[in-house]
Design an enzyme around this catalytic site. Structure first.
Site, PDB file in Angstrom:
ATOM      1  N   LYS A 122       2.988  11.276  -3.822  1.00  0.00           N
ATOM      2  CA  LYS A 122       1.773  10.722  -4.434  1.00  0.00           C
ATOM      3  C   LYS A 122       0.836  11.829  -4.922  1.00  0.00           C
ATOM      4  O   LYS A 122      -0.024  11.599  -5.761  1.00  0.00           O
ATOM      5  CB  LYS A 122       1.072   9.833  -3.401  1.00  0.00           C
ATOM      6  CG  LYS A 122      -0.016   8.941  -3.961  1.00  0.00           C
ATOM      7  CD  LYS A 122      -0.457   7.946  -2.907  1.00  0.00           C
ATOM      8  CE  LYS A 122      -1.706   7.216  -3.275  1.00  0.00           C
ATOM      9  NZ  LYS A 122      -2.087   6.246  -2.239  1.00  0.00           N
ATOM     10  N   GLU A 178      -7.261   0.752  -4.034  1.00  0.00           N
ATOM     11  CA  GLU A 178      -7.150   0.670  -2.566  1.00  0.00           C
ATOM     12  C   GLU A 178      -8.447   0.207  -1.892  1.00  0.00           C
ATOM     13  O   GLU A 178      -8.404  -0.717  -1.070  1.00  0.00           O
ATOM     14  CB  GLU A 178      -6.670   2.016  -2.013  1.00  0.00           C
ATOM     15  CG  GLU A 178      -5.199   2.251  -2.344  1.00  0.00           C
ATOM     16  CD  GLU A 178      -4.748   3.692  -2.236  1.00  0.00           C
ATOM     17  OE1 GLU A 178      -5.520   4.531  -1.733  1.00  0.00           O
ATOM     18  OE2 GLU A 178      -3.615   3.982  -2.657  1.00  0.00           O
ATOM     19  N   ASP A 238       0.881  -1.167   0.000  1.00  0.00           N
ATOM     20  CA  ASP A 238       0.000   0.000   0.000  1.00  0.00           C
ATOM     21  C   ASP A 238       0.922   1.221   0.000  1.00  0.00           C
ATOM     22  O   ASP A 238       1.550   1.527   1.012  1.00  0.00           O
ATOM     23  CB  ASP A 238      -0.884  -0.047   1.261  1.00  0.00           C
ATOM     24  CG  ASP A 238      -1.618   1.263   1.523  1.00  0.00           C
ATOM     25  OD1 ASP A 238      -1.644   2.125   0.635  1.00  0.00           O
ATOM     26  OD2 ASP A 238      -2.179   1.404   2.632  1.00  0.00           O
ATOM     27  N   ASP A 278     -12.827   5.347   2.124  1.00  0.00           N
ATOM     28  CA  ASP A 278     -11.375   5.330   2.319  1.00  0.00           C
ATOM     29  C   ASP A 278     -10.829   6.766   2.288  1.00  0.00           C
ATOM     30  O   ASP A 278     -10.666   7.351   1.219  1.00  0.00           O
ATOM     31  CB  ASP A 278     -10.759   4.468   1.194  1.00  0.00           C
ATOM     32  CG  ASP A 278      -9.245   4.344   1.296  1.00  0.00           C
ATOM     33  OD1 ASP A 278      -8.639   4.983   2.170  1.00  0.00           O
ATOM     34  OD2 ASP A 278      -8.660   3.608   0.478  1.00  0.00           O
TER      35      ASP A 278
END
Ligand code: AMP
Length: 596
Positions: free
Chosen positions: A75, A180, A14, A206
């Protein structure tokens, strides 16, 4: 690879905005792998210093002392252009420098070993992936090659491509990229196997450090089959935004009190950000906290109370945005909220009480599922997928069936704003669709392929009079969510492939190869630095031991010789920091011989 050969089993990673996590299927179950500090998640930070490069905890721990060279949030940059409004916004708050590189790609500028260096977001992400790979290798005792990497469900094609490239630069064979929230649902399914009878609808909410995803899935077959119905999200919404609002608020308060602007003081901003993130976490369990920073700016101490209510007020627009996205996603999935059997919370930011409260209100007091670990569920699901794809024979892996969707509508912008959708959002992947188009003006040279809502430009070039050029545009999305476009001329009678230029600033094969070489070089340098640091440590340890030893010795020639040797060695260390590992070893051997 089944782990019986030379390579370790495939791992699941992850790769988070703020933290990353790695897991593996071992002993018939998933294990979350702790890093060298014993932590189950690793900060997604890389620091460059005069003598060394630090990745993970080491980087985060020294961030306030070296803010301009400690990189986080890669990211948020990956797969984006420099001119992207979000990048420009973030740049104002980052303590590190970002410049415009070729093809409008953002480049991060740092000082490393006293030299200026530029890195792409892919390279920084590859360093974090490399650290996760090493963590797994240390735990498994074998080289790791294959990995499943997760990405936000709402990542577009460029962001996915760039993440895959980051994996390659880190020396990983990325066997699949999965979304994810889907990975989190797999973790939930595996943990609740015995309770899943028939078909259930789950909603994964999420909210992590930098991204927000909502996914609606059906789980069937006792937790073995996962079918994603719809996804929604924002690849630029998460805990970091909440921290930023707090930082802004504190900076405004500082200005009001002292009439001083700290926005240019990178070190002060870094310290403030660190303190705000800590305060935010405290506000998830207390209703009040305070931020105290000595000598924050121009030697002024700063102290301020922060209430949970203030935190909520500052971030209410973000929380509302999450709820709006959730409602739109339910509508896309054509599922009533009363038909949602489970609401699964994933990502550190779902610990915020207001977020939980708004969800509970929306689902009419339905209990939220907190049984999956919000920080680890994604890596857990990725590792199950990794085991399945590499032929693990366990029933849970064998039975796993995953059907995901593409988050964004893809099509062609024909003329003006007219957008012709070829693959609508929430289409199951992999998929291949085509449509015939004609040139809409004389000797048209370009057509833009776009992802609705997000810019993704691939330009197809041709030249034919209006209406004469007929083209079959083929859009193909693979299981990783990566798009390939081909366009065939059909008007000429013979099918001809057209030139397709991808203007996303994608890395070429040669560039990736060069970056792999650089990554190996940096890794070697890190290893050499570590060897040297270990050798110096061992020498200092030896001095310490000898000093202890001589305490109980009677005066003698031998004692004097030993004392002199200890003093000389300590001096040598001070003046010979550039010595080689062998030289340091030799000094230790000499000291040990004298003090025997
Ligand atoms: P993730 O990307 O899932 O690791 O989430 C990390 C984000 O969760 C960071 O922005 C953290 O500040 C945030 N976070 C972690 N714990 C808490 C907490 N107790 N309350 C609020 N935010 C948290």
């Amino acid at each position: 690879m089944d782990g019986k050969g030379n390579n370790a089993p495939a791992i699941g990673i992850d790769l988070g905005t703020t933290y990353s996590c790695v897991a593996v299927w071992k002993h018939e179950r998933i294990e979350i792998i702790p890093n060298d500090q014993g932590n189950r998640t690793t900060p997604s930070s890389v620091a460059f210093a005069d003598a060394e490069r630090l990745i993970g905890d080491g980087a985060k721990n020294q961030a306030t002392m070296n803010p301009a060279n400690t990189i986080f949030d890669a990211k948020r940059l990956i797969g984006r252009r420099f001119s992207d409004g979000k990048v420009q916004e973030d740049m104002k708050l980052w303590p590190f420098k970002v410049i415009q590189g070729p093809a409008n790609t953002p480049k991060i500028v740092v000082s490393y070993k006293r030299e200026e260096k530029e890195f792409l977001a892919e390279e920084i992400s590859s360093m974090i992936l490399g650290k996760m790979k090493e963590t797994a290798e240390a735990y498994l005792g074998k080289p790791v090659k294959d990995a499943v990497i997760t990405v936000p469900a709402y990542f577009n094609d460029s962001q996915r491509q760039a993440t895959k490239d980051a994996g390659a630069i880190a020396g990983l064979n990325v066997i699949r990229m999965i979304n994810e929230p889907t990975a989190a649902a797999i973790a939930y399914g595996l943990d609740n196997k015995s309770d899943i009878n028939g078909k259930i609808n789950v909603l994964v909410f999420d909210l992590g450090g930098g991204t927000f995803d909502v996914s609606i899935l059906t789980i069937e077959q006792g937790g073995g089959t996962f079918e994603v119905k719809a996804v929604g999200g924002d690849t630029h919404l998460g805990g970091e935004d909440f921290d930023n609002r707090m930082v802004d608020h504190c900076a405004r308060e500082f200005k009001r009190r002292y009439n001083k602007d700290l926005s240019e003081n990178k070190r002060a901003l870094g310290r403030l950000r660190f303190a705000c993130e800590k305060a935010k976490r405290i506000l998830s369990c207390s209703t009040q906290t305070s931020i105290e920073l000595d000598g924050l700016h121009e030697a002024i101490d700063f102290s301020m109370k922060f209430s949970r209510a203030k935190f909520e007020e500052l971030n209410m627009s973000f929380f509302n945005k999450c709820m709006e996205t959730l409602k739109a996603c339910l509508s896309d999935a054509t599922i009533e909220k009363s038909c949602v059997n489970e609401v699964i919370l994933v990502g550190g930011s779902t610990r915020i009480p207001k977020v939980q409260c708004m969800l509970q209100d929306f689902f009419e007091k339905k209990k939220l599922c907190k049984s999956v670990n919000p920080d680890e569920a994604v890596a857990y699901g990725a590792a199950v997928m990794a085991a399945k794809l590499t032929g693990n024979n366990n029933k849970s892996c064998r039975d796993l069936m995953l059907m995901d969707v593409t988050p964004l509508s893809l099509g062609i912008e024909l003329i003006g704003e007219l957008f012709d959708v070829i693959i609508p959002r929430n289409t199951p992947i992999p998929t291949k669709k085509s449509k015939i188009h004609s040139t809409v003006c004389d000797y048209q040279v370009c057509v833009d392929i776009k992802a609705k809502e997000q810019e993704l430009q691939i330009t197809i070039c041709w030249g034919a009079p209006r209406g004469f050029g007929q083209f079959n545009d083929i859009f193909e999305i693979d299981a990783n969510g990566i798009l390939t476009v081909t366009s065939e001329i059909i008007s000429t009678g013979k099918t001809e492939k057209l030139m397709i230029t991808n203007e996303n600033g994608r890395l070429s094969k040669e560039e990736i190869e060069k970056m792999i070489e650089d990554a190996d070089k940096y890794k070697q340098e890190d290893q050499e630095y570590k060897k040297k640091a270990d050798a110096f440590n061992a020498l200092e340890d030896c001095i310490y031991n000898m000093k202890n030893k001589i305490k109980s010795m009677k005066k003698s020639r031998k004692l004097r010789k030993m004392e002199d040797a200890i003093v000389d060695t300590a001096k040598w260390i001070k003046h010979n920091q550039a010595a080689s590992v062998d030289e340091v070893h030799r000094m230790k051997e000499d000291l040990e011989t004298i003090c025997k």
